[in-house]
Design an enzyme around this catalytic site. Structure first.
Site, mmCIF file in Angstrom:
data_model
loop_
_atom_site.group_PDB
_atom_site.id
_atom_site.type_symbol
_atom_site.label_atom_id
_atom_site.label_comp_id
_atom_site.label_asym_id
_atom_site.label_seq_id
_atom_site.Cartn_x
_atom_site.Cartn_y
_atom_site.Cartn_z
ATOM 1 N N LEU A 11 53.392 -25.479 -76.107
ATOM 2 C CA LEU A 11 54.604 -25.768 -76.881
ATOM 3 C C LEU A 11 55.764 -26.037 -75.911
ATOM 4 O O LEU A 11 56.847 -25.483 -76.035
ATOM 5 C CB LEU A 11 54.913 -24.616 -77.839
ATOM 6 C CG LEU A 11 55.859 -24.916 -79.014
ATOM 7 C CD1 LEU A 11 55.264 -25.942 -79.956
ATOM 8 C CD2 LEU A 11 56.203 -23.634 -79.792
ATOM 9 N N GLY A 12 55.486 -26.916 -74.930
ATOM 10 C CA GLY A 12 56.547 -27.341 -74.005
ATOM 11 C C GLY A 12 57.266 -28.545 -74.580
ATOM 12 O O GLY A 12 57.441 -28.657 -75.795
ATOM 13 N N GLY A 15 54.784 -30.642 -76.758
ATOM 14 C CA GLY A 15 54.341 -29.810 -77.875
ATOM 15 C C GLY A 15 55.434 -29.652 -78.924
ATOM 16 O O GLY A 15 55.197 -29.833 -80.126
ATOM 17 N N SER A 16 56.631 -29.336 -78.469
ATOM 18 C CA SER A 16 57.715 -29.149 -79.431
ATOM 19 C C SER A 16 58.110 -30.487 -80.055
ATOM 20 O O SER A 16 58.410 -30.566 -81.244
ATOM 21 C CB SER A 16 58.923 -28.497 -78.755
ATOM 22 O OG SER A 16 59.407 -29.322 -77.716
ATOM 23 N N ARG A 46 55.105 -18.643 -75.389
ATOM 24 C CA ARG A 46 56.360 -18.284 -76.070
ATOM 25 C C ARG A 46 56.708 -19.332 -77.113
ATOM 26 O O ARG A 46 56.282 -20.480 -77.016
ATOM 27 C CB ARG A 46 57.508 -18.103 -75.074
ATOM 28 C CG ARG A 46 57.843 -19.317 -74.221
ATOM 29 C CD ARG A 46 58.915 -19.001 -73.193
ATOM 30 N NE ARG A 46 58.425 -18.126 -72.133
ATOM 31 C CZ ARG A 46 57.739 -18.571 -71.050
ATOM 32 N NH1 ARG A 46 57.472 -19.836 -70.908
ATOM 33 N NH2 ARG A 46 57.324 -17.721 -70.124
ATOM 34 N N LYS A 103 46.720 -37.161 -68.860
ATOM 35 C CA LYS A 103 46.161 -38.291 -68.105
ATOM 36 C C LYS A 103 45.254 -37.841 -66.975
ATOM 37 O O LYS A 103 44.223 -38.460 -66.713
ATOM 38 C CB LYS A 103 47.283 -39.178 -67.560
ATOM 39 C CG LYS A 103 48.263 -38.449 -66.656
ATOM 40 C CD LYS A 103 49.699 -38.894 -66.868
ATOM 41 C CE LYS A 103 50.240 -38.303 -68.159
ATOM 42 N NZ LYS A 103 51.684 -38.405 -68.345
ATOM 43 N N ASP A 199 50.342 -40.093 -60.286
ATOM 44 C CA ASP A 199 50.470 -40.165 -61.743
ATOM 45 C C ASP A 199 50.114 -41.567 -62.238
ATOM 46 O O ASP A 199 49.355 -41.732 -63.200
ATOM 47 C CB ASP A 199 51.914 -39.800 -62.120
ATOM 48 C CG ASP A 199 52.190 -39.984 -63.595
ATOM 49 O OD1 ASP A 199 51.709 -39.148 -64.385
ATOM 50 O OD2 ASP A 199 52.874 -40.956 -63.969
ATOM 51 N N LYS A 203 46.838 -43.090 -64.700
ATOM 52 C CA LYS A 203 46.977 -43.968 -65.864
ATOM 53 C C LYS A 203 46.253 -45.298 -65.653
ATOM 54 O O LYS A 203 45.608 -45.823 -66.558
ATOM 55 C CB LYS A 203 48.459 -44.220 -66.144
ATOM 56 C CG LYS A 203 49.205 -42.934 -66.535
ATOM 57 C CD LYS A 203 50.710 -43.152 -66.492
ATOM 58 C CE LYS A 203 51.489 -41.886 -66.775
ATOM 59 N NZ LYS A 203 52.919 -42.028 -66.428
#
Lengths: 439, 439
Positions: A11-12, A15-16, A46, A103, A199, A203
């Site tokens: 929930l970072g 997620g949020s 959290r 990824k 990164d 991809k």
């Protein structure tokens, strides 16, 4: 019809974002999916003040979500390739469809994960893993299915593009802009992943595997970052009618193999891709039937990435509706091609790629130097498209010489560079930036 | 697994392109579709030298294809809205899936055709109907499913964009470029469909219905062509930092309704859309979660359109594989939203839209004129963003005055224009071009 129950692990930022967009646009999304999409279980260390989790089960242990028999779709948003891999494998073995934005996980372990998904008759969807909110996976895998892809090139790291844009617009130094990007939250404290192209390599590997129908081969990408780019090269590029972009490029050389490379690239400034600025991403795909197509949008951020995650949730929900998934989970194969039909193409080492080159050398301002340099190219069979000698700066003995070569095999250029660097009037190393016309 | 049998009606540009791409890329396309895709029956008045039809049944009567019990997918490429409509209805009633490139048919009769398809448990796919090879239908209907679309704007007619590009690049007159476009085969002998925006209106209606989830309402689009655009307006646009593009625009004004309009539009020249030149198409979609995204490619031509037609054939074939279609043909609803969940939005008349405006007037070069003009705007509650008065040309008594207004409701501007035109020092009509920032 009963709801589709979604479990989210992590929930970072993403997620949020996923939770909030699904909640905000709930009514329309359900109308599109054909049934209610309900977040029933969240696994996170959290909770967050910006997410109203009333009525949602929250577990500290993310595996509680994977083992929840009521969860139909598991959304993996924890990142990394260790716990995330175990989580996805467990979800698939528990018969859950998986949606992920990860990824690294797909690029490095996709082959194994997809095989496990197929044998468990579920799908792993990963639209969010490449270029954030841009529906590029779907476009390649479905929209361009008629085409033999000839090449694909993309700005697929927003941090790098932000840095290069600032360097060009304001003549700033790399280090200076990087610090600002870190302050703005675009770049991590350790920026290696972004600025050295890792990164982007993750991809690119995913895009290339779909474009050409071949297994994921992350270990074979050539990667060169942007930390060596100097303001003077940015300025010379402009003068020559080019822009420097950090591109992921993959191309099929018929009869030879596949190029798979991430590096700074000079492209003509009239190309749309050259005008993609700031943190935005864009991918150009050249198909044999459709010609060049381009896809542009935000490559990162909470809601753009959530947009892609939710498009996958809607896709799976639509499939579940029509008892499609239970019959044959892989109607749209993970990599576009049926798993038994993937090509066994050779990935070419960087020495074997074809490109044009921008070279900058620093030479003593004395007669005969240019003729020795051009002779080296001529003997290597490399044509020179343009050669510019700059006036020496005041008080300096060395002048900058800029060369643009025609397309050639990289090893030929390597040889020429080695010979040039060994000439006594040449100071230091030759700066080399690959040039692509993207036609 | 037995092949999917495809029947094609119409062997013109797109029909032959479809045949040739399917034949050329046969092996890869089958690997993607998961089974063999076989063209078994073609309905056409004449064959073509560039298509090797060995082994294919060819019928003069296109209804022979529709009534062929071995045909699984009917590809309608005859165009028009009379016979084509009968053909598609008959195919659907015969239980065949339909793929079509016919924008007029979908825009004008889509509601009826889709309802008939749903009740016969088949799908009508129409990716090729909008923007040729660009997978924009798929992107809107699936890739952006998480989003409430705020607005969408596109260059969706290549002929018009070619004409405007030439007018700008070379300072040419509309009529002159139109003649060249006709000679090049970009424009028809009767160019009305392209240059007056009817073709773009067909496409815009389709895009808007998917973007907002509402029935197709072709009769409600406002359409204004490019034949009145003058080289001087193209030049003034440039001077002000804008470009003139013929755009289809649709926007939701919450609480009011939907704008649905095709007209010449001035947009800032830094926008990617402003840099889409020649016959190319591009569509920008602004979603609430994803932000702005752009899709670019060839909007017409044999193989780009074939690319879209075949992507639909592959889609249906993949679905047939998984006994998906026979279970529930509408897992991906025709307009993205489930048929029972379409919104009943009001389509706003052009007087109620919101836009900024470029106005050019020709005024006698005498004191007090400008103050009377600006007073009219002030009384209408319209702010002026910029005002430029040009020097009179030699020997002329009239000067050009250019105004840029802030965003306002169109009927306010209409009132102001009417008043300005009635002033005695004003010569002729006020030229009006709508201005959009597309942010």
């Amino acid at each position: 019809m009963k709801p589709v129950n979604v479990g989210i692990c992590g929930l970072g930022t993403v997620g949020s974002g996923t939770f909030n967009v699904l909640t905000r646009n709930n009514k329309d999304i359900n109308a599109k999916a054909g049934r209610e999409i309900k977040i029933t279980h969240i696994g996170a260390r959290r909770t967050r003040e910006d997410c109203d989790l009333t009525g949602v089960t929250v577990s500290n242990d993310i595996f509680a979500v994977v083992n929840d028999p009521n969860v139909d779709i598991l959304v993996e948003l924890i990142g990394g390739t260790t716990v995330a891999k175990d989580l996805v494998l467990q979800a698939v073995r528990n018969g859950k469809h998986v949606v992920t934005a990860n990824k690294a996980l797909i690029a490095e372990y996709g082959n194994e994960l997809f095989a496990e998904a197929v044998s468990n008759n579920v799908t792993i969807s990963y639209e969010a893993a490449v270029a954030g909110g841009i529906p590029i996976i779907r476009s390649l895998r479905e929209g361009l299915a008629a085409n033999k892809v000839e090449w694909l090139a993309g700005i697929i790291n927003g941090t790098g593009n932000f840095i290069l844009t600032e360097m060009r617009d304001k003549g700033r130094q790399f280090d200076d802009v990087l610090k600002e990007a870190q302050a703005l939250g675009y770049a991590e404290a350790d920026p290696t992943f972004d600025v050295e192209g890792i990164d982007a390599a993750h991809k690119l590997v995913i895009l290339a595997s779909i474009a050409f129908g071949m297994p994921l081969q992350f270990d074979k990408v050539f990667t060169e970052g942007i930390s060596q780019i100097r303001p003077e090269d940015v300025a010379y590029a402009d003068e020559l009618g080019y822009r420097i972009k950090h591109l992921g490029i993959t191309r099929r050389l018929p009869g030879k193999g596949i190029e798979l490379r991430v590096h700074p690239t000079m492209i003509p400034q009239s190309r749309l891709l050259a005008n993609v600025n700031g943190v935005m991403n864009a991918v150009v795909v050249k198909g044999d039937a459709v010609g060049p197509t381009l896809y542009y949008g935000a490559g990162a951020g909470a809601e753009p990435t959530a947009s892609a995650v939710i498009s996958d949730i809607v896709h799976v929900s639509r499939m579940v509706n029509s008892s499609y998934v239970s019959e044959d989970a892989t109607a749209v194969p993970h990599l576009g091609y049926g798993e038994d039909h993937l090509h066994d193409y050779t990935i070419l080492p960087i020495e074997e790629i074809e490109s044009a080159y921008y070279l900058r050398l620093s030479a003593l301002d004395q007669p005969g130097v240019l003729s020795r340099v051009t002779q080296i190219f001529s003997e290597a069979g490399i044509s020179i498209e343009a050669l510019i000698q700059k006036e020496p700066k005041e008080g300096q003995e060395h002048v900058s010489v800029i060369l643009l070569t025609n397309r050639t095999i990289e090893k030929q250029v390597n040889k020429a560079i080695e010979q040039i660097e060994s000439l006594s009037p040449i100071q230091g190393n030759v700066v080399r930036i690959r040039v692509e016309s993207l036609k």
